[in-house]
Write a protein that holds these residues in place. Sequence first.
Motif, mmCIF file in Angstrom:
data_model
loop_
_atom_site.group_PDB
_atom_site.id
_atom_site.type_symbol
_atom_site.label_atom_id
_atom_site.label_comp_id
_atom_site.label_asym_id
_atom_site.label_seq_id
_atom_site.Cartn_x
_atom_site.Cartn_y
_atom_site.Cartn_z
ATOM 1 N N GLU A 82 0.826 -1.208 0.000
ATOM 2 C CA GLU A 82 0.000 0.000 0.000
ATOM 3 C C GLU A 82 0.860 1.259 0.000
ATOM 4 N N LEU A 83 1.959 1.238 0.770
ATOM 5 C CA LEU A 83 2.863 2.388 0.782
ATOM 6 C C LEU A 83 3.459 2.629 -0.599
ATOM 7 N N ARG A 84 3.845 1.563 -1.280
ATOM 8 C CA ARG A 84 4.393 1.710 -2.633
ATOM 9 C C ARG A 84 3.370 2.313 -3.583
ATOM 10 N N ASN A 85 2.134 1.847 -3.515
ATOM 11 C CA ASN A 85 1.103 2.362 -4.420
ATOM 12 C C ASN A 85 0.806 3.834 -4.155
ATOM 13 N N ARG A 86 0.742 4.202 -2.885
ATOM 14 C CA ARG A 86 0.402 5.592 -2.565
ATOM 15 C C ARG A 86 1.571 6.532 -2.877
ATOM 16 N N LEU A 87 2.803 6.061 -2.682
ATOM 17 C CA LEU A 87 3.952 6.867 -3.084
ATOM 18 C C LEU A 87 3.987 7.053 -4.594
ATOM 19 N N GLY A 88 3.644 5.997 -5.332
ATOM 20 C CA GLY A 88 3.608 6.104 -6.794
ATOM 21 C C GLY A 88 2.584 7.117 -7.266
ATOM 22 N N ILE A 89 1.404 7.101 -6.657
ATOM 23 C CA ILE A 89 0.370 8.071 -7.030
ATOM 24 C C ILE A 89 0.822 9.496 -6.710
ATOM 25 N N SER A 90 1.455 9.681 -5.547
ATOM 26 C CA SER A 90 1.914 11.012 -5.145
ATOM 27 C C SER A 90 2.988 11.533 -6.091
ATOM 28 N N VAL A 91 3.976 10.692 -6.400
ATOM 29 C CA VAL A 91 5.055 11.115 -7.305
ATOM 30 C C VAL A 91 4.509 11.404 -8.696
ATOM 31 N N LEU A 92 3.583 10.584 -9.168
ATOM 32 C CA LEU A 92 2.997 10.809 -10.497
ATOM 33 C C LEU A 92 2.255 12.146 -10.540
ATOM 34 N N ALA A 93 1.491 12.449 -9.496
ATOM 35 C CA ALA A 93 0.766 13.728 -9.456
ATOM 36 C C ALA A 93 1.737 14.911 -9.448
ATOM 37 N N ILE A 94 2.832 14.799 -8.693
ATOM 38 C CA ILE A 94 3.811 15.893 -8.639
ATOM 39 C C ILE A 94 4.473 16.078 -10.008
ATOM 40 N N LEU A 95 4.812 14.978 -10.682
ATOM 41 C CA LEU A 95 5.449 15.082 -11.992
ATOM 42 C C LEU A 95 4.518 15.696 -13.025
ATOM 43 N N VAL A 96 3.254 15.313 -12.997
ATOM 44 C CA VAL A 96 2.295 15.869 -13.961
ATOM 45 C C VAL A 96 2.142 17.372 -13.769
ATOM 46 N N VAL A 97 1.976 17.803 -12.526
ATOM 47 C CA VAL A 97 1.827 19.233 -12.265
ATOM 48 C C VAL A 97 3.117 19.983 -12.583
ATOM 49 N N THR A 98 4.277 19.353 -12.338
ATOM 50 C CA THR A 98 5.554 19.995 -12.654
ATOM 51 C C THR A 98 5.700 20.226 -14.151
ATOM 52 N N VAL A 99 5.322 19.238 -14.955
ATOM 53 C CA VAL A 99 5.404 19.396 -16.410
ATOM 54 C C VAL A 99 4.483 20.511 -16.883
ATOM 55 N N VAL A 100 3.273 20.565 -16.329
ATOM 56 C CA VAL A 100 2.350 21.640 -16.706
ATOM 57 C C VAL A 100 2.894 23.000 -16.277
ATOM 58 N N ALA A 101 3.511 23.054 -15.087
ATOM 59 C CA ALA A 101 4.038 24.326 -14.584
ATOM 60 C C ALA A 101 5.213 24.835 -15.394
ATOM 61 N N MET A 102 5.917 23.954 -16.097
ATOM 62 C CA MET A 102 7.053 24.393 -16.905
ATOM 63 C C MET A 102 6.623 25.324 -18.027
ATOM 64 N N PHE A 103 5.380 25.210 -18.482
ATOM 65 C CA PHE A 103 4.883 26.109 -19.526
ATOM 66 C C PHE A 103 4.604 27.511 -18.983
ATOM 67 N N PHE A 104 4.485 27.628 -17.659
ATOM 68 C CA PHE A 104 4.193 28.928 -17.050
ATOM 69 C C PHE A 104 5.317 29.359 -16.097
ATOM 70 N N ALA A 105 6.486 28.744 -16.233
ATOM 71 C CA ALA A 105 7.574 29.009 -15.286
ATOM 72 C C ALA A 105 8.030 30.466 -15.349
ATOM 73 N N LYS A 106 8.062 31.057 -16.528
ATOM 74 C CA LYS A 106 8.525 32.442 -16.637
ATOM 75 C C LYS A 106 7.573 33.395 -15.902
ATOM 76 N N ASP A 107 6.266 33.172 -16.060
ATOM 77 C CA ASP A 107 5.308 34.012 -15.347
ATOM 78 C C ASP A 107 5.425 33.809 -13.834
ATOM 79 N N ILE A 108 5.686 32.568 -13.410
ATOM 80 C CA ILE A 108 5.826 32.292 -11.978
ATOM 81 C C ILE A 108 7.085 32.953 -11.428
ATOM 82 N N MET A 109 8.189 32.892 -12.194
ATOM 83 C CA MET A 109 9.418 33.553 -11.748
ATOM 84 C C MET A 109 9.231 35.058 -11.655
ATOM 85 N N ASP A 110 8.471 35.613 -12.577
ATOM 86 C CA ASP A 110 8.189 37.048 -12.517
ATOM 87 C C ASP A 110 7.380 37.391 -11.275
#
Length: 305
Positions: free
Chosen positions: A23-51
């Motif tokens: 169960e710990l492995r499955n929940r860690l996998g879901i958490s890491v996957l969610a962070i990676l997905v949001v990180t990839v989406v945030a890369m398109f707006f990184a310049k606005d976020i840095m500003d």
Amino acid sequence: MPKGARKMKDPEGRMPLTEHLRELRNRLGISVLAILVVTVVAMFFAKDIMDFLSRPVPICSSVNDPDAEAHRCAILSQNGLTAPFATYFRVSLLVGLTAASPVWLYQLWAFIAPGLHRHEKKYSRAVVGVGVPLFVAGACFAYWLLGRAVPVLLSFSAPDAQNYVSMEEVLDLTVRMALAFGLSFELPLLLVMLNFGGILTGRRMLSWWRWMVVGIAVFAAAITPTDLMSMVALQVPLTGLYFIACGVALLNDRRRRRRLVEEEEQLGDDEASSLDLTPSTVEPAERVSSSALDDGAGGRFDDIT
């Protein structure tokens, strides 16, 4: 067990070690996957976020800017060939950790919750419901404070010096201040939870007010930029939150005593009353004088009588 039959869960959340690890492995996998997905989406707006994150620092348009000569602004820079991409990725990852927090917090809660009692689950929901707004309020307060503290810091520059501030330094300062202020705003929640758990009483918490005020002042001086206004701006809300926590604890202690009295009134003659396990101060023992041991006839009581 017949094939296709659904395995019944233990009502107390007990399971073998291998099931816990799976169960710990499955929940860690879901958490890491969610962070990676949001990180990839945030890369398109990184310049606005840095500003947005660099807005607390007043940026000079050029070296010849009159504000630069008056030390009211700084020149933003990035040193090294890999620094722009590293900053770009760090900002995206920071947004991924923050924006995906509901997912990994829920996964953490779902992993811990089966082993908690009902009243512990109720308290943990209250921690999430109150702790998140307090953390966000602290982070927003830090962002607001930086916009007023940075110009004060730049005013101490040498007469002929030019202020060059790296983007990495700006992001580190902004994130560090946001985390420090957000976590410090969790102090009243921690005190209230200790009171609800029966570890601290409201009267005991209130008796610490002198030490708490001094401790908050030292903490504010250590964590804020080197100006008096920033220290006071953090000390005032933290002190207010501490006294609010004391008030909530005192009200909870009064409610607990009233409930115990009502339970004792409703008990039958053959029923035992519930124990009050709230810690209290034990008064020192009184010294027994020699006259109290006299039996009135000039004799002394022995150990048996």
